[in-house]
Design a protein around this motif. Sequence first.
Motif, PDB file in Angstrom:
ATOM      1  N   VAL A 234       3.506   6.940  -3.797  1.00 57.15           N
ATOM      2  CA  VAL A 234       3.170   5.575  -4.209  1.00 57.15           C
ATOM      3  C   VAL A 234       4.350   4.664  -3.878  1.00 57.15           C
ATOM      4  N   PHE A 235       4.031   3.387  -3.675  1.00 59.14           N
ATOM      5  CA  PHE A 235       5.050   2.361  -3.502  1.00 59.14           C
ATOM      6  C   PHE A 235       5.147   1.585  -4.816  1.00 59.14           C
TER       7      PHE A 235
ATOM      8  N   LYS B  91       2.362  -2.617   0.332  1.00 64.72           N
ATOM      9  CA  LYS B  91       3.189  -1.873   1.294  1.00 64.72           C
ATOM     10  C   LYS B  91       3.847  -2.816   2.307  1.00 64.72           C
ATOM     11  N   LEU B  92       4.465  -3.879   1.793  1.00 67.67           N
ATOM     12  CA  LEU B  92       5.196  -4.825   2.632  1.00 67.67           C
ATOM     13  C   LEU B  92       6.648  -4.383   2.712  1.00 67.67           C
ATOM     14  N   VAL B  93       7.141  -4.183   3.930  1.00 62.12           N
ATOM     15  CA  VAL B  93       8.492  -3.665   4.142  1.00 62.12           C
ATOM     16  C   VAL B  93       9.322  -4.735   4.858  1.00 62.12           C
ATOM     17  N   PRO B  94      10.267  -5.381   4.182  1.00 61.04           N
ATOM     18  CA  PRO B  94      11.109  -6.380   4.849  1.00 61.04           C
ATOM     19  C   PRO B  94      12.044  -5.709   5.857  1.00 61.04           C
TER      20      PRO B  94
ATOM     21  N   SER C 239       2.154  -4.443  11.994  1.00 67.94           N
ATOM     22  CA  SER C 239       1.677  -3.205  11.365  1.00 67.94           C
ATOM     23  C   SER C 239       2.208  -1.991  12.121  1.00 67.94           C
ATOM     24  N   PHE C 240       2.720  -1.020  11.359  1.00 71.80           N
ATOM     25  CA  PHE C 240       3.211   0.234  11.920  1.00 71.80           C
ATOM     26  C   PHE C 240       2.743   1.378  11.026  1.00 71.80           C
ATOM     27  N   ASP C 241       2.732   2.576  11.590  1.00 70.53           N
ATOM     28  CA  ASP C 241       2.368   3.760  10.816  1.00 70.53           C
ATOM     29  C   ASP C 241       3.629   4.482  10.353  1.00 70.53           C
ATOM     30  N   LEU C 242       3.683   4.753   9.059  1.00 65.78           N
ATOM     31  CA  LEU C 242       4.790   5.496   8.466  1.00 65.78           C
ATOM     32  C   LEU C 242       4.332   6.922   8.178  1.00 65.78           C
ATOM     33  N   VAL C 243       5.103   7.909   8.670  1.00 65.20           N
ATOM     34  CA  VAL C 243       4.814   9.321   8.423  1.00 65.20           C
ATOM     35  C   VAL C 243       5.995   9.907   7.657  1.00 65.20           C
ATOM     36  N   GLY C 244       5.747  10.304   6.413  1.00 63.08           N
ATOM     37  CA  GLY C 244       6.803  10.873   5.574  1.00 63.08           C
ATOM     38  C   GLY C 244       6.519  12.325   5.227  1.00 63.08           C
ATOM     39  N   THR C 245       7.539  13.162   5.287  1.00 61.03           N
ATOM     40  CA  THR C 245       7.383  14.591   5.007  1.00 61.03           C
ATOM     41  C   THR C 245       8.458  15.063   4.036  1.00 61.03           C
ATOM     42  N   ILE C 246       8.133  16.088   3.288  1.00 58.86           N
ATOM     43  CA  ILE C 246       9.095  16.730   2.402  1.00 58.86           C
ATOM     44  C   ILE C 246       9.160  18.216   2.780  1.00 58.86           C
ATOM     45  N   VAL C 247      10.367  18.712   2.983  1.00 57.03           N
ATOM     46  CA  VAL C 247      10.604  20.100   3.417  1.00 57.03           C
ATOM     47  C   VAL C 247      11.134  20.891   2.224  1.00 57.03           C
TER      48      VAL C 247
ATOM     49  N   ILE D 121       1.975   0.583   7.161  1.00 58.16           N
ATOM     50  CA  ILE D 121       2.783  -0.341   6.387  1.00 58.16           C
ATOM     51  C   ILE D 121       2.885  -1.646   7.173  1.00 58.16           C
ATOM     52  N   GLU D 122       3.218  -2.715   6.489  1.00 57.37           N
ATOM     53  CA  GLU D 122       3.354  -4.016   7.129  1.00 57.37           C
ATOM     54  C   GLU D 122       4.815  -4.440   7.094  1.00 57.37           C
ATOM     55  N   VAL D 123       5.426  -4.496   8.276  1.00 56.04           N
ATOM     56  CA  VAL D 123       6.814  -4.951   8.378  1.00 56.04           C
ATOM     57  C   VAL D 123       6.810  -6.478   8.418  1.00 56.04           C
ATOM     58  N   VAL D 124       7.597  -7.084   7.533  1.00 50.82           N
ATOM     59  CA  VAL D 124       7.656  -8.540   7.440  1.00 50.82           C
ATOM     60  C   VAL D 124       9.096  -8.997   7.621  1.00 50.82           C
TER      61      VAL D 124
END
Length: 255
Positions: free
Chosen positions: A67-68, A74-77, A150-158, A175-178
Motif C-alpha cells: 500500500v501507499f 500513487k503520485l510520485v514527485p 505514467s510508468f510501471d513500478l515493479v517491487g520485489t522482496i527477497v 504510478i504517476e510521476v509528477v
Amino acid sequence: MGIRVFSFVLAFLLLGSPILQVVRSQADSAEEVSEVEGGELGIVGDEAQDFTDGSLSPAPGVDTICVFPKNPKKLVPAGEETELLVGMHNEGESSLNVIATRASLHLPYDHHMLVQNLTIQEFYNTSVPLSAQATFPYIFAVSKYLQPGSFDLVGTIVYEIDQHLYQNVFYNGTIEVVEASGFITIESVFLVTLGAALIGLLGLWAYGRIQSLSKKSKKAPKVEVGTATTKDDMNEWLQGTAYAHSLSSKSKKKK
C-alpha cells in the motif's frame, strides 16, 4: 484459504498488531539501522548487492501486499522520496529470513524497457516466524530529471527459507510521476507566458472596440424634430387673405 488471505489484507490495511511479530523498519538514511530481537533490521543504499537474477519464485504459503500510505493516487514527485509499505504473511512450513527489498521502473507498454533501477534495501537478522505477519517500509526516489508521466513500478522482496532463496513481487502496477513541488519547468513558464499574452491581446481588442464606438457616437448628426414650414406651405396657407393681396400688389408694382 480465502478467509486467511482476507484476514491478512484486513490486518495489514488497518496496521493492526500481528499474530506473533510485526517488524517495522524506519530507515531515514543510508546509515540508519534499527534493532529487532537483537539483530539489525535493515539498511538502505543505492549501491547494495543485487541478490537475485529475476528467476526466483515465491515460497508456498508466503503472501505479500503493498500500500501507499496517505498516497492512494500513487503520485510520485520526481527527485523526492516516496514511501510504500510491504506486508508479509508467513503461513509456510518454517520461519523465513528477509534479505532485501528492491524495485525498478519500466515503460508501461514494454517491461523490457528499463527506465531506472531504484534503491535496494538490505536486511540483516530479520526473521518472520511461522504464522506471523510483518510490515516493511520501502523508500525510493525516481530521478529528478525524469519526465512526468505514467510508468510501471515493479517491487520485489527477497527472503530465505532453509538456505534457499525465494522472491515475491509485492507490487507490479502503474504510478504517476509528477513534477516536484516548487520546481519550475520550461513548459510551465511557456504556459504562463502564453496566458499573459492572450490576456493582453484580449485587452487591446476590447480597448479598440470601445474607442471605435466612442468616435462613431461623436460623428452622428443631430436630427431636430420641429414644426418648421416651407415657403410653399406658407403661401398656400395665406391664400385669400389680405396679407396675400398686399404681397401680390407689391410684386406687380416692382414689375
